[in-house]
Design a protein around this motif. Structure first.
Motif, PDB file in Angstrom:
ATOM      1  N   UNK A 121      55.733  49.524  50.567  1.00  0.00           N
ATOM      2  CA  UNK A 121      56.610  49.055  49.495  1.00  0.00           C
ATOM      3  C   UNK A 121      55.816  48.107  48.601  1.00  0.00           C
ATOM      4  N   UNK A 122      55.738  48.441  47.312  1.00  0.00           N
ATOM      5  CA  UNK A 122      55.057  47.584  46.340  1.00  0.00           C
ATOM      6  C   UNK A 122      56.004  47.369  45.153  1.00  0.00           C
ATOM      7  N   UNK A 123      56.708  46.241  45.133  1.00  0.00           N
ATOM      8  CA  UNK A 123      57.535  45.906  43.985  1.00  0.00           C
ATOM      9  C   UNK A 123      56.709  45.132  42.954  1.00  0.00           C
ATOM     10  N   UNK A 124      57.276  44.952  41.781  1.00  0.00           N
ATOM     11  CA  UNK A 124      56.569  44.322  40.674  1.00  0.00           C
ATOM     12  C   UNK A 124      57.552  43.560  39.799  1.00  0.00           C
ATOM     13  N   UNK A 125      57.179  42.353  39.451  1.00  0.00           N
ATOM     14  CA  UNK A 125      57.900  41.610  38.412  1.00  0.00           C
ATOM     15  C   UNK A 125      56.836  41.120  37.452  1.00  0.00           C
ATOM     16  N   UNK A 126      57.071  41.286  36.157  1.00  0.00           N
ATOM     17  CA  UNK A 126      56.053  40.916  35.167  1.00  0.00           C
ATOM     18  C   UNK A 126      56.736  40.291  33.964  1.00  0.00           C
ATOM     19  N   UNK A 127      55.979  40.033  32.908  1.00  0.00           N
ATOM     20  CA  UNK A 127      56.517  39.333  31.746  1.00  0.00           C
ATOM     21  C   UNK A 127      57.541  40.159  30.966  1.00  0.00           C
ATOM     22  N   UNK A 137      63.050  43.008  38.480  1.00  0.00           N
ATOM     23  CA  UNK A 137      61.763  43.631  38.757  1.00  0.00           C
ATOM     24  C   UNK A 137      61.880  45.133  38.887  1.00  0.00           C
ATOM     25  N   UNK A 138      60.759  45.750  39.219  1.00  0.00           N
ATOM     26  CA  UNK A 138      60.696  47.203  39.358  1.00  0.00           C
ATOM     27  C   UNK A 138      59.940  47.542  40.636  1.00  0.00           C
ATOM     28  N   UNK A 139      60.025  48.801  41.038  1.00  0.00           N
ATOM     29  CA  UNK A 139      59.279  49.303  42.176  1.00  0.00           C
ATOM     30  C   UNK A 139      58.153  50.207  41.669  1.00  0.00           C
ATOM     31  N   UNK A 140      56.999  50.093  42.316  1.00  0.00           N
ATOM     32  CA  UNK A 140      55.878  50.983  42.018  1.00  0.00           C
ATOM     33  C   UNK A 140      55.766  52.024  43.128  1.00  0.00           C
ATOM     34  N   UNK A 141      55.852  51.574  44.381  1.00  0.00           N
ATOM     35  CA  UNK A 141      55.844  52.465  45.535  1.00  0.00           C
ATOM     36  C   UNK A 141      56.983  52.084  46.471  1.00  0.00           C
ATOM     37  N   UNK A 142      57.616  53.081  47.036  1.00  0.00           N
ATOM     38  CA  UNK A 142      58.596  52.901  48.106  1.00  0.00           C
ATOM     39  C   UNK A 142      58.541  54.180  48.935  1.00  0.00           C
ATOM     40  N   UNK A 143      57.503  54.268  49.771  1.00  0.00           N
ATOM     41  CA  UNK A 143      57.236  55.526  50.469  1.00  0.00           C
ATOM     42  C   UNK A 143      58.311  55.864  51.496  1.00  0.00           C
ATOM     43  N   UNK A 144      59.089  54.875  51.946  1.00  0.00           N
ATOM     44  CA  UNK A 144      60.189  55.176  52.867  1.00  0.00           C
ATOM     45  C   UNK A 144      61.208  56.094  52.202  1.00  0.00           C
ATOM     46  N   UNK A 145      61.263  56.033  50.873  1.00  0.00           N
ATOM     47  CA  UNK A 145      62.214  56.863  50.128  1.00  0.00           C
ATOM     48  C   UNK A 145      61.521  57.927  49.294  1.00  0.00           C
ATOM     49  N   UNK A 146      60.246  58.193  49.587  1.00  0.00           N
ATOM     50  CA  UNK A 146      59.547  59.301  48.954  1.00  0.00           C
ATOM     51  C   UNK A 146      58.722  58.944  47.735  1.00  0.00           C
ATOM     52  N   UNK A 147      58.813  57.716  47.221  1.00  0.00           N
ATOM     53  CA  UNK A 147      58.072  57.313  46.026  1.00  0.00           C
ATOM     54  C   UNK A 147      56.646  56.945  46.417  1.00  0.00           C
TER      55      UNK A 147
END
Length: 197
Positions: A121-127, A137-147
């Motif tokens: 799981x790699x989430x992201x919050x940016x400017x 924020x947003x998600x970049x990867x969430x492999x538990x759910x296929x992303x």
């Protein structure tokens, strides 16, 4: 039947990302992802988009920018465990498994979600968060759910063009883990999915 519908949603997401990984050009994979994601969010019964808003739903993304695609090693970090209490999944444990460095943008923590079968799981919050993208924020990867955008045994494809908002961005009935301090970038990341108008 809801369980089978959810199974179909997860299979559809996993299939979409498999098609993206099989595409030779990242920009072509991104176009495929945008079309597939819009279709799922608009038409699938498990979409987090409220039913009344689905017919008019159109995915808003920035154009693909190859400068925001990274294939990077996962660097060792000190262990950290975060636990998030949710009404639907109970206590969700996140174990930090490393960190990725994204050039001059900075670094993001990489987590292992101890739910379902587990996943990166790699989430992201940016400017852009709270302005042109979802405030949480947003998600970049969430492999538990296929992303999953791929990578090797020790590295990950982190393509910020595929950053997307969690389900709670569409409907507050959903509870979503959001980025902590180690997943915040000071810079703007003007790629990926934007907030809906």
């Amino acid at each position: 039947m809801d369980a089978l519908s959810l199974l179909d949603w997860r299979r559809s997401v996993a299939s979409l990302y498999a098609e993206v990984r099989a595409t030779a050009e990242p920009a072509d994979g991104h176009a495929l992802w945008c079309a597939g994601r819009e279709t799922l969010l608009r038409d699938h019964p498990q979409s987090p988009v409220p039913t009344a808003a689905r017919a008019e739903f159109r995915l808003r993304t920035w154009p693909y920018d190859p400068a925001y695609r990274f294939v990077v090693p996962v660097l060792a970090t000190a262990d950290e465990v975060r636990s998030v209490s949710t009404p639907t999944d109970g206590l969700v444990s996140q174990d930090r498994v490393g960190r990725v460095q994204l050039g001059d943008l900075g670094g993001l923590d990489v987590w292992w979600l101890a739910v379902y079968g587990g996943g990166v799981f790699v989430p992201l919050r940016d400017a852009t968060s709270g302005d042109t993208t979802y405030g949480g924020g947003r998600y970049v990867l969430d492999t538990a759910k296929g992303a999953d955008l791929g990578g090797g045994r020790r590295d990950l494809v982190i393509d910020l063009n595929f950053a997307y908002p969690p389900s709670c961005a569409y409907d507050p009935a959903w509870v979503c883990p959001l980025p902590g301090a180690g997943n915040r970038l000071d810079a703007a990341v003007p790629v990926g999915e934007q907030v809906q108008s």
